[in-house]
Design a protein around this motif. Sequence first.
Motif, PDB file in Angstrom:
ATOM      1  N   ALA A 195      71.862  54.931  28.543  1.00  0.00           N
ATOM      2  CA  ALA A 195      73.077  55.377  29.224  1.00  0.00           C
ATOM      3  C   ALA A 195      74.032  54.215  29.475  1.00  0.00           C
ATOM      4  O   ALA A 195      75.257  54.392  29.518  1.00  0.00           O
ATOM      5  N   SER A 196      73.470  53.025  29.609  1.00  0.00           N
ATOM      6  CA  SER A 196      74.292  51.848  29.877  1.00  0.00           C
ATOM      7  C   SER A 196      75.197  51.472  28.717  1.00  0.00           C
ATOM      8  O   SER A 196      76.105  50.658  28.873  1.00  0.00           O
ATOM      9  N   ALA A 197      74.983  52.087  27.545  1.00  0.00           N
ATOM     10  CA  ALA A 197      75.807  51.765  26.371  1.00  0.00           C
ATOM     11  C   ALA A 197      77.244  52.239  26.556  1.00  0.00           C
ATOM     12  O   ALA A 197      78.160  51.755  25.883  1.00  0.00           O
ATOM     13  N   GLY A 198      77.457  53.202  27.465  1.00  0.00           N
ATOM     14  CA  GLY A 198      78.816  53.698  27.679  1.00  0.00           C
ATOM     15  C   GLY A 198      79.328  54.451  26.467  1.00  0.00           C
ATOM     16  O   GLY A 198      78.591  55.168  25.800  1.00  0.00           O
ATOM     17  N   ALA A 199      80.607  54.284  26.163  1.00  0.00           N
ATOM     18  CA  ALA A 199      81.195  54.936  24.981  1.00  0.00           C
ATOM     19  C   ALA A 199      80.742  54.195  23.729  1.00  0.00           C
ATOM     20  O   ALA A 199      80.776  52.967  23.670  1.00  0.00           O
ATOM     21  N   TYR A 200      80.313  54.960  22.726  1.00  0.00           N
ATOM     22  CA  TYR A 200      79.880  54.347  21.462  1.00  0.00           C
ATOM     23  C   TYR A 200      80.144  55.316  20.322  1.00  0.00           C
ATOM     24  O   TYR A 200      80.549  56.478  20.538  1.00  0.00           O
ATOM     25  N   ALA A 201      79.916  54.888  19.090  1.00  0.00           N
ATOM     26  CA  ALA A 201      80.298  55.662  17.910  1.00  0.00           C
ATOM     27  C   ALA A 201      79.643  57.033  17.828  1.00  0.00           C
ATOM     28  O   ALA A 201      80.197  57.960  17.241  1.00  0.00           O
ATOM     29  N   GLY A 202      78.470  57.196  18.440  1.00  0.00           N
ATOM     30  CA  GLY A 202      77.747  58.449  18.323  1.00  0.00           C
ATOM     31  C   GLY A 202      78.327  59.605  19.106  1.00  0.00           C
ATOM     32  O   GLY A 202      77.909  60.748  18.911  1.00  0.00           O
ATOM     33  N   LEU A 203      79.294  59.347  19.974  1.00  0.00           N
ATOM     34  CA  LEU A 203      79.848  60.419  20.785  1.00  0.00           C
ATOM     35  C   LEU A 203      80.666  61.412  19.963  1.00  0.00           C
ATOM     36  O   LEU A 203      81.085  62.450  20.472  1.00  0.00           O
ATOM     37  N   ASN A 204      80.892  61.109  18.689  1.00  0.00           N
ATOM     38  CA  ASN A 204      81.628  62.029  17.825  1.00  0.00           C
ATOM     39  C   ASN A 204      80.773  63.188  17.331  1.00  0.00           C
ATOM     40  O   ASN A 204      81.301  64.137  16.753  1.00  0.00           O
ATOM     41  N   GLY A 205      79.439  63.118  17.535  1.00  0.00           N
ATOM     42  CA  GLY A 205      78.601  64.253  17.153  1.00  0.00           C
ATOM     43  C   GLY A 205      77.419  63.873  16.283  1.00  0.00           C
ATOM     44  O   GLY A 205      77.332  62.763  15.760  1.00  0.00           O
ATOM     45  N   GLY A 237      79.708  57.159   3.136  1.00  0.00           N
ATOM     46  CA  GLY A 237      79.865  55.757   3.517  1.00  0.00           C
ATOM     47  C   GLY A 237      80.334  55.597   4.952  1.00  0.00           C
ATOM     48  O   GLY A 237      79.861  54.711   5.685  1.00  0.00           O
ATOM     49  N   ALA A 238      81.245  56.466   5.387  1.00  0.00           N
ATOM     50  CA  ALA A 238      81.735  56.409   6.765  1.00  0.00           C
ATOM     51  C   ALA A 238      80.605  56.714   7.745  1.00  0.00           C
ATOM     52  O   ALA A 238      80.510  56.100   8.822  1.00  0.00           O
ATOM     53  N   LEU A 239      79.723  57.656   7.383  1.00  0.00           N
ATOM     54  CA  LEU A 239      78.599  57.980   8.264  1.00  0.00           C
ATOM     55  C   LEU A 239      77.578  56.845   8.288  1.00  0.00           C
ATOM     56  O   LEU A 239      76.932  56.606   9.319  1.00  0.00           O
ATOM     57  N   HIS A 240      77.405  56.156   7.172  1.00  0.00           N
ATOM     58  CA  HIS A 240      76.524  54.984   7.172  1.00  0.00           C
ATOM     59  C   HIS A 240      77.055  53.928   8.151  1.00  0.00           C
ATOM     60  O   HIS A 240      76.277  53.296   8.882  1.00  0.00           O
ATOM     61  N   GLN A 241      78.374  53.741   8.164  1.00  0.00           N
ATOM     62  CA  GLN A 241      78.964  52.778   9.098  1.00  0.00           C
ATOM     63  C   GLN A 241      78.725  53.222  10.540  1.00  0.00           C
ATOM     64  O   GLN A 241      78.384  52.402  11.412  1.00  0.00           O
ATOM     65  N   ALA A 242      78.899  54.523  10.790  1.00  0.00           N
ATOM     66  CA  ALA A 242      78.651  55.040  12.136  1.00  0.00           C
ATOM     67  C   ALA A 242      77.194  54.861  12.511  1.00  0.00           C
ATOM     68  O   ALA A 242      76.869  54.493  13.649  1.00  0.00           O
ATOM     69  N   TRP A 243      76.296  55.101  11.547  1.00  0.00           N
ATOM     70  CA  TRP A 243      74.850  54.950  11.793  1.00  0.00           C
ATOM     71  C   TRP A 243      74.519  53.525  12.229  1.00  0.00           C
ATOM     72  O   TRP A 243      73.789  53.319  13.199  1.00  0.00           O
ATOM     73  N   GLU A 244      75.057  52.544  11.521  1.00  0.00           N
ATOM     74  CA  GLU A 244      74.780  51.149  11.859  1.00  0.00           C
ATOM     75  C   GLU A 244      75.364  50.800  13.226  1.00  0.00           C
ATOM     76  O   GLU A 244      74.747  50.058  14.005  1.00  0.00           O
ATOM     77  N   ALA A 245      76.546  51.339  13.528  1.00  0.00           N
ATOM     78  CA  ALA A 245      77.149  51.066  14.831  1.00  0.00           C
ATOM     79  C   ALA A 245      76.310  51.672  15.953  1.00  0.00           C
ATOM     80  O   ALA A 245      76.134  51.056  17.022  1.00  0.00           O
ATOM     81  N   ILE A 246      75.776  52.870  15.728  1.00  0.00           N
ATOM     82  CA  ILE A 246      74.944  53.529  16.739  1.00  0.00           C
ATOM     83  C   ILE A 246      73.645  52.758  16.949  1.00  0.00           C
ATOM     84  O   ILE A 246      73.227  52.503  18.086  1.00  0.00           O
TER      85      ILE A 246
END
Length: 268
Positions: A195-205, A237-246
Motif C-alpha cells: 500500500a505504501s507504493a501509492g500511485a503506480y502503473a498498475g492502477l490502470n487495470g 510492448g506497452a504492457l511489458h513496460q507496465a509490467w516492469e514498472a509494476i
Amino acid sequence: MGRSTALVIYAEELRRARAGAELSQQGLSERIKYSAALIAKIELCERRPSRDFTLRCEQVLNTGGLLERILRAAGQEAAVLPWFQHWANLEQEAVILRCYEPLVVPGLLQTEDYARAVLAGGALLTPEEVAEQVIARLDRQQVLSREPAPHLFAVIDEGVLHRAVGGPAVMREQLLAIVRVCAEHPRVRVQVVPASAGAYAGLNGPFTIATPQEGDDVAFLDNSRRGMVLDQPEDVGALHQAWEAIRSVALPHEQSIELISEVAERWN
C-alpha cells in the motif's frame, strides 16, 4: 461440485483404460506429464479433465477417441464463455504467464470458494452460471499441473489481501492456498505491491501476458464487460513496460509470501 453422468462415465473409462494398459496412476502421470494427484482427482470425479489432458490420455491409452467423445458430452468446453475461449487456449499453451491483478486473486490461483464468491458478487449471474464458471476456472488451473509447467509470475495489489471476498474463512483459506501453491510449484512466483507504493502503473487495470512455445507474446486485458486479446507488438510492448514498472515497486517473492501468510492469520 456436482458429478455429471458423463464425467462419472469418463472416470470409469479412464480407470478401465489405464488398468488395461497396466499403468498405475503414477505410471500414467509419467507418460502424459500431468501429476498423479490430478489423475486421482479426475478418477474420483473431484476435478473435471481438460481437453489437453484428455488428448494426452488418448495417445497413451489408445482409447480411439472415446474419452474425447465423453468429454464433449459433459459439455466441458461450454463452461468457458465463448469470448474467453481463445484466450483460454493461449493460456493453456503458454510457457510463461505474467499476470497483474489489482482487485482480486488471479484466476489461476483462486480457490473454489473464493472463485464462487467473486463470480456471485453483484448477482449478475444465475446460480447455474456461477457454478459453470467456477468449474471452468478450476479447469484452467490444471495448466499448473502440466509437465513441464509454465512459469507463472503473478503480481497483486496489497488491497487484494484485505478485501473480504466470501468472508474471513474464505479469505484465510485463499491466502494460505497461495502460499501452498508457491511451495508446491517452484515455477509459480507471487509478488505484492504494498500500500505504501501509492500511485503506480498498475492502477490502470489488470492484464496478463502469455509467452508461447513459439511465436510472439500475446496479452489479455480484462474489464467489466468482456476481455480483449492483444497481439499487436506495440500493444504488447506497452504492457511489458507496465509490467516492469509494476514489478519495480512490488515486494520480492519471499517477502510477499511472508506478508500473505501474516494477513491470512489476521483473517481468523
